[in-house]
Design an enzyme around this catalytic site. Structure first.
Site, mmCIF file in Angstrom:
data_model
loop_
_atom_site.group_PDB
_atom_site.id
_atom_site.type_symbol
_atom_site.label_atom_id
_atom_site.label_comp_id
_atom_site.label_asym_id
_atom_site.label_seq_id
_atom_site.Cartn_x
_atom_site.Cartn_y
_atom_site.Cartn_z
ATOM 1 C CB SER A 441 -0.884 0.004 1.244
ATOM 2 O OG SER A 441 -1.554 1.227 1.327
ATOM 3 N NE ARG A 442 3.295 1.200 -5.494
ATOM 4 C CZ ARG A 442 2.410 0.546 -6.218
ATOM 5 N NH1 ARG A 442 1.226 1.067 -6.434
ATOM 6 N NH2 ARG A 442 2.696 -0.617 -6.749
ATOM 7 C CB VAL A 443 -0.728 6.957 -0.441
ATOM 8 C CG1 VAL A 443 -0.026 7.261 -1.729
ATOM 9 C CG2 VAL A 443 -2.095 6.389 -0.682
#
Ligand code: ATP
Ligand code: MG
Length: 584
Positions: A441-443
């Site tokens: 999950s990047r953000v």
């Protein structure tokens, strides 16, 4: 109206040939309207009462049917209330005169499979709604020099070759409003649940440009799924797009469903868009949501497998438009697209029917744009725009775990991360079957609370170490004590991440479990009893440290002392639990 310069000739349709006087009158009319006389061709049209004149794409309908339609339109525009209907009608009839106005009318050239090709309509624009006989609506999807291709939202036997088509001048839209909460609707917003009409408070186009960069702010608030594995390692923030990807029957829908159920009391509007699923599955899902008290704040948009390809194609956009209604009102919205693989297949079907050339895997060239313009509409709006958010959980189904197929790679590159579910894990009993190594999950990390961030600490790393060691030690029999401990610890963590459906964990429960597990407080508990111990531990912490847990819920953080206290309780409880077991 058709450009006067473009018109070369006019065609007169009637059942009998025009007399010379009639021809002279028509020429006078053409001279008045188009500034010059035009060569007039007569075509016999059997059974037509009166006549029609076509000049370019303009149609002058002076037939009996056309006159009646114009008269009906006029009456429709008049506000007729019961008391004064007779004088009004008399008045209307007396004043009624046939307009000599050209209409941009089209004529169906061919129809089938939910697609109609229509001639005329030179002024129609892409995405415009057209009206067909029998009240059927369609949407322009293909513009050509001499015709337009149009998708139909429902079927009707009244539409045949030669049927009249009217323009509406509007783009496709869906009614929206608070009243939609708790309802199941189709892709055009009509109720499917038999609970009566829905009083809409507005109308939104299904296709909308996504908010621009200045309209957005970064993701700051977590969207808690209630699933330990996801909230600890792949946290989702409000406004984020997180893909759920995996083979069939790996628990993809279950994750989305649990997330919706976990939003109870959190003031998040949830929208579940079902694309190409069985109607019975959707009904089951609605019943499950109802059972867990989640339907009050949820809307289900369903275009089932039996719906036409155009309906399935439009459904996610319609759901998104509903979501935007709440987002622009400053609310937080969660939208699930289940699933985009079937959406792409529906789009492929209608593109092929529209004779667009097939590309990779026979999908049309713009299939990437199809999903990017949909997912780009998820956002966390700036405070100036009310600060609302739209979080998207698109779902994609893979074939035999192949994430490098066309649609999976597209959607992976559009989203801010993916939760990758694996069949082998699912069948070995590890449910939810999240592959920790391939998920990301990047953000969402920015939105995670301090409490979650601190307690989840080394979980990912420890699990990675365990997986590596597990492969190494698979075939060796005599292991040293340290390695054995490492393995049990890893197995314990894997068991900790198992979670049943419909049992979301609150933030403080997740914090308690993570702190205890990562501090090796559960190390001595036999693996078979871990699940019991877990439930008992949550109860014990609640009794002894209730105050701390409330403060974690309130502030989303804990102090070092509180952390020590929580771990100490877990350790003491583990010792007591074991002693108790031995005594029995
Ligand atoms: P499909 O490809 O058919 O859409 P899916 O990937 O959406 O399937 P689900 O329908 O969510 O999978 O789940 C498949 C089955 O596994 C269901 O019967 C569901 O009840 C069960 N299941 C899912 N998650 C869990 C879980 N965490 N614990 C126990 N059972 C689960
Ligand atoms: Mg599913």
């Amino acid at each position: 109206m058709t450009n006067t310069q473009d018109v070369q000739s006019a065609v007169l349709y009637s059942s009998t040939a025009p007399t010379q006087t009639q021809e002279r009158r028509l020429q006078a009319f053409l001279l008045r309207t188009y500034g010059r006389e035009l060569p007039l061709r007569w075509e016999k049209k059997e059974g037509l009462r009166g006549f029609e004149l076509r000049v370019g794409s303009d149609l002058y309908d002076w037939s009996l049917a056309g006159r009646l339609r114009q008269y009906a339109d006029r009456l429709n525009q008049t506000d007729l209330s019961a008391a004064d209907i007779m004088p009004l009608m008399r008045d209307q009839t007396r004043r009624f005169s046939l307009s000599a106005k050209a209409e941009d009318l089209g004529e169906v050239l061919s129809v089938g499979d939910g697609i109609a090709r229509v001639s005329g309509l030179s002024g129609a624009s892409y995405g415009e709604v057209l009206e067909f006989p029998g009240g059927v609506r369609g949407m322009v999807q293909d513009l050509r020099e001499d015709s337009v291709g149009c998708i139909l939202f429902s079927a009707s036997s009244e539409i045949i070759q030669g049927s009249r088509v009217h323009r509406t001048g509007r783009t496709a839209g869906i009614p929206v409003g608070e009243a939609f909460l708790g309802r199941v609707v189709d892709a055009l917003g009509s109720p499917l649940d038999g609970k009566g009409d829905i009083a809409a408070s507005g109308y939104r186009p299904v296709e909308m440009p996504a908010p621009g960069i200045v309209d957005r702010q970064s993701v700051t608030t977590p969207l808690e799924t209630g699933i330990l594995c996801i909230d600890s390692m792949f946290p989702i923030g409000r406004g984020q797009r997180e893909l759920i990807i995996g083979d069939r029957q790996t628990g993809k829908t279950a994750i989305a469903l649990d997330t919706i159920i976990n939003q109870r009391g959190k003031d998040v509007v949830c929208i579940y868009v079902a694309i190409g699923q069985k109607s019975s599955s959707v009904a089951q899902l609605a019943a499950n949501l109802e059972k867990h008290g989640a339907m009050d704040y949820t809307i289900i948009v369903s275009a089932s497998a039996s719906a036409s390809a155009p309906e399935q194609y439009i459904a996610p956009y319609a759901g998104c438009a509903l979501g935007e209604f709440f987002m622009y009102a400053g609310r937080d919205v969660l939208i699930v697209y289940d699933d985009l693989s079937k959406h792409a297949i529906a789009y492929r079907a209608l593109s092929l029917l529209l004779e667009r050339s097939p590309g990779r895997e026979a999908y049309p060239g713009d299939v990437f744009y199809l999903h990017s313009r949909l997912l780009e509409r998820s956002a966390h709006l700036s405070d100036a725009l009310g600060g609302g958010s739209l979080t998207a959980l698109p779902i994609v189904e893979t074939q035999a775990g192949d994430v490098s197929a066309y649609i999976p790679t597209n959607v992976i590159s559009i989203t801010d991360g993916q939760i990758y579910l694996e069949s082998s894990l699912f069948f070995s009993g590890q449910r939810p079957a999240v592959n920790v190594g391939l998920s990301v999950s990047r953000v969402g990390g920015d939105a995670q609370t301090k409490a979650m961030k601190k307690s989840a600490g080394s979980l990912r790393l420890d699990l990675a170490q365990y997986r590596e060691m597990e492969v190494f030690t698979q075939f060796s029999s005599d292991l040293d004590e340290a390695t054995k401990n490492q393995l049990t610890y890893g197995q314990g963590l894997m068991l900790l991440l198992r979670q049943n459906q419909y049992s979301p964990l609150s933030q403080h429960e997740q914090v308690v479990l993570l702190l205890a597990a990562l501090a090796h407080a559960m190390q001595k508990i036999p693996l078979s009893e871990l699940s019991d111990y877990r439930t008992a531990l949550l109860r014990a912490e609640e009794e002894q440290n209730g105050e701390i847990l409330r403060s974690i819920d309130r502030t989303g953080a804990f102090s070092d002392d509180e952390r020590t206290q929580l771990i100490r309780t877990a350790e003491e409880f583990a010792a007591a639990y074991l002693a108790d077991k031995q005594r029995r």
